[in-house]
Design a protein around this motif. Structure first.
Motif, short mmCIF file in Angstrom:
data_model
loop_
_atom_site.label_atom_id
_atom_site.label_comp_id
_atom_site.label_asym_id
_atom_site.label_seq_id
_atom_site.Cartn_x
_atom_site.Cartn_y
_atom_site.Cartn_z
N THR A 242 1.00 -1.32 -0.02
CA THR A 242 -0.03 0.01 0.00
C THR A 242 0.77 1.29 -0.17
O THR A 242 2.24 1.12 0.15
N THR A 244 0.22 5.70 0.61
CA THR A 244 -0.81 6.93 0.79
C THR A 244 -0.87 8.25 -0.01
O THR A 244 0.32 8.53 -0.31
N VAL A 261 -8.50 3.35 -1.48
CA VAL A 261 -7.76 2.53 -0.44
C VAL A 261 -6.48 3.12 -0.40
O VAL A 261 -5.96 3.00 0.83
N THR A 262 -5.91 4.00 -0.95
CA THR A 262 -4.80 4.69 -0.80
C THR A 262 -5.00 6.20 -0.40
O THR A 262 -4.31 7.05 -0.23
N THR A 266 -8.49 6.63 4.62
CA THR A 266 -8.73 5.32 4.64
C THR A 266 -7.63 4.64 5.71
O THR A 266 -6.47 4.59 5.47
N ASP A 268 -5.65 1.81 7.87
CA ASP A 268 -5.14 0.56 7.41
C ASP A 268 -5.91 -0.69 7.89
O ASP A 268 -5.86 -1.57 7.20
N GLU A 270 -9.36 -0.52 7.32
CA GLU A 270 -10.12 -0.52 6.40
C GLU A 270 -9.48 -1.07 4.94
O GLU A 270 -10.22 -1.81 4.28
N ARG A 271 -8.31 -0.69 4.98
CA ARG A 271 -7.51 -1.15 3.81
C ARG A 271 -7.19 -2.82 3.70
O ARG A 271 -7.65 -3.21 2.80
N ARG A 274 -10.47 -4.27 2.83
CA ARG A 274 -10.87 -4.35 1.21
C ARG A 274 -9.92 -5.16 0.60
O ARG A 274 -10.38 -5.86 -0.57
#
Length: 277
Positions: A242, A244, A261-262, A266, A268, A270-271, A274
């Motif tokens: 990932t 940001t 997602v980035t 959002t 971590d 929640e990332r 998903r």
């Protein structure tokens, strides 16, 4: 630069653009047919940068798409940010993708891109200039700049994107109501994410992440930040890549419950949810 080529450079660039369009499902780009040039349908990116009526139509078209796709009306500055993100990402895939696949950096002039505002697609006319590494078979062609070192070519990639985007950022800046740091952050994000996306489509995410990090290891003006990839640790020790974004693409303003997602908004957890943990 040598004198413009007789078409060999354009042929080589046309091939890589078609390859990128085949690999990248999300890249809505068609390569112009011979002789089509800038006379086809749509508006040129150069007009977008110089004609306020064309720029307003660009933003209005995005507002219409958002309403049709998501059932919400957004203010002009949100639509302008979304439209700018789409444009910068497309350019990032074309420039960064040609570099990633072939270590060739084209010069894409604003007049080389035509935009269909209704369909949100574009047509690219391959240009006559590119940069490559010494030893590349196209290095002897007119219109080609050869460079001995990888970092010199990466510098050309950063410069080529910046040169293309700068007049657009000047034109659209008052509409998006964002300062230079956020605008250039978005451009940097879209170059990095374009290379990352291409790598995922090729099944070589790790190599693409390393390549994108080589392009922007840290903030290099005018880009305020580096690629800054990191891993998240999911269930069973699974590692997920990932990063940001620096410049928000504003999708959260369209679908607040589905921020990218980035996105900095959002978290971590929640990332990971998903990404399937």
């Amino acid at each position: 630069m040598k004198t413009p080529s007789d078409g060999a450079v354009a042929d080589a660039l046309g091939e890589v653009y078609r390859r990128l369009a085949d690999i990248c499902e999300a890249l809505a780009v068609r390569v112009a047919e011979p002789g089509e040039g800038a006379a086809g349908a749509g508006v040129t990116a150069a007009a977008l940068m110089s004609d306020r009526e064309v720029l307003d139509a660009f933003v209005q078209a995005e507002m219409t798409r958002i309403q049709e796709r998501h059932g919400v009306r957004v203010p002009a500055h949100v639509a302008a940010s979304r439209a700018l993100h789409g444009y910068a990402w497309t350019l990032g895939v074309l420039l960064g993708g040609a570099w990633y696949l072939e270590r060739r950096v084209p010069r894409i002039r604003p007049e080389d891109l035509r935009l269909d505002l209704d369909s949100d697609t574009c047509v690219i006319t391959p240009g006559a200039e590119l940069a490559c590494l010494t030893g590349d078979p196209v290095g002897t062609l007119p219109g080609v700049l050869t460079l001995p070192q990888e970092e010199e070519l990466r510098a050309v990639l950063r410069m080529s994107l910046a040169d293309h985007m700068r007049p657009l950022l000047v034109a659209i800046g008052p509409v998006v109501r964002r300062r230079a740091h956020a605008l250039w952050g978005m451009v940097a994000d879209d170059l990095v994410s374009g290379i990352w996306y291409l790598g995922r489509m090729l099944g070589e995410e790790g190599a693409a992440v390393r390549a994108a990090t080589d392009v922007l290891p840290i903030g290099i003006p005018p880009y305020p930040d580096g690629a800054d990839f990191r891993h998240l640790l999911g269930e069973g020790g699974r590692r997920h890549m990932t990063r940001t974004r620096t410049g928000c693409c504003m999708f959260y303003a369209v679908r607040p419950e589905e921020a990218c997602v980035t996105c900095p908004r959002t978290r971590d957890a929640e990332r990971l949810r998903r990404l399937g943990n």
